[in-house]
Design an enzyme around this catalytic site. Sequence first.
Site, short mmCIF file in Angstrom:
data_model
loop_
_atom_site.label_atom_id
_atom_site.label_comp_id
_atom_site.label_asym_id
_atom_site.label_seq_id
_atom_site.Cartn_x
_atom_site.Cartn_y
_atom_site.Cartn_z
N CYS A 92 -19.47 17.89 12.34
CA CYS A 92 -20.02 19.02 11.59
C CYS A 92 -19.11 19.38 10.42
O CYS A 92 -18.12 20.09 10.58
CB CYS A 92 -20.21 20.21 12.53
SG CYS A 92 -20.86 21.67 11.69
N CYS A 148 -18.88 23.14 9.79
CA CYS A 148 -18.03 23.90 10.71
C CYS A 148 -16.55 23.64 10.44
O CYS A 148 -15.73 24.55 10.52
CB CYS A 148 -18.30 23.53 12.17
SG CYS A 148 -20.02 23.23 12.56
N ASP A 149 -16.20 22.39 10.16
CA ASP A 149 -14.78 22.00 10.16
C ASP A 149 -14.21 21.60 8.80
O ASP A 149 -13.00 21.39 8.68
CB ASP A 149 -14.57 20.82 11.13
CG ASP A 149 -15.01 21.18 12.55
OD1 ASP A 149 -14.86 22.36 12.91
OD2 ASP A 149 -15.50 20.30 13.27
#
Length: 294
Positions: free
Chosen positions: A130, A133-134
């Site tokens: 992701c 997300c990261d």
Amino acid sequence: MYDLIIIGMGISGITASIYAKRAGMKVLLLEGSAPGGTINKISTIENYPGYASIAGPDFAYNLFEEVNKLQIEYKLEKVTDVILEETTKLVKTTSNVYEAKYLLIASGRHPKMLGLKNEEKFLGRGISTCALCDGALYKNSDVAVIGGGSSALSEALYLANIVNKVYLIHRREEFRGEDTLIKEVKETKNIELILNNEVTELKIEDDTLKGIVLKDGKEINVKGIFIYVGFLPNTAFLERTDLKMEDGYIVVDKYHETNIKGVYASGDVTKKEIYQIVNAASEGAEAVVYMTNK
Ligand code: NAP
């Protein structure tokens, strides 16, 4: 007893719930993770009518808001098992058992991994599925994106705005993703394409991920590895059923009904040609229209 239980609160399940609610059905949505499903992990959506460009989590939030506005009942419980009988469909979750006349399975898919040694161990510690997300964890660092589909291309573009350099590694000469994305990737200066090559090993030193080793023996130092090599359907809870599957995906007819009467499936968990947000939504709507008109 519900008229309809929908497993999955991605776009397909939520669209189905909107249609069911408007048709006067007593409907229950079940979700084991975050409402919005896969959409939560997409950086930017630019091919859904009505939104020229929208961040995945914003789209997911809008969907969830609609569920609340329409007062559609939902439970954030993971489904563990289903028992599919002619007249009733029993759905077991981690904390309850529910019953309905109809069942719609819209449980989506989860990211496929490469199967490398130590891959699971470093998931969340250098390996990610992701970018949204990261990505920020790798600001100004070098990262690798693995894959050649639209996901790898679009997330490489997203990461290129944050990190120093993206190595986009694909096992073939040609990408299979959308042409517009391929063009954009090729025009982005800090994306280096590595084609006809595969990751064979993770470079680990002092229990820290340092990079990757490729099939041709070349080593690349990166701080993060983003894997986008496709998806696997979420069907573990269906193991004890006689649902017809192909390649792990649920087979449905043109009414989105499975081989078991009263059990429908829609979206990414089904066997089909095209996996797009827009058709996942339409399949959810169609499934409900067909089940209420039979
Ligand atoms: P995908 O289209 O299935 O592509 C997966 C890619 O990973 C392929 O290039 C495949 O290589 C590669 N791959 C698979 N296993 C591998 C392995 N073990 N090692 C190395 N590479 C491997 O998956 P996706 O990109 O996630 O897309 C999924 C679906 O969502 C597609 O239908 C796509 O069109 C859709 N999608 C659409 C958009 C958009 O419309 N903008 C964005 C994202 C996703 P090969 O090509 O060699 O098989």
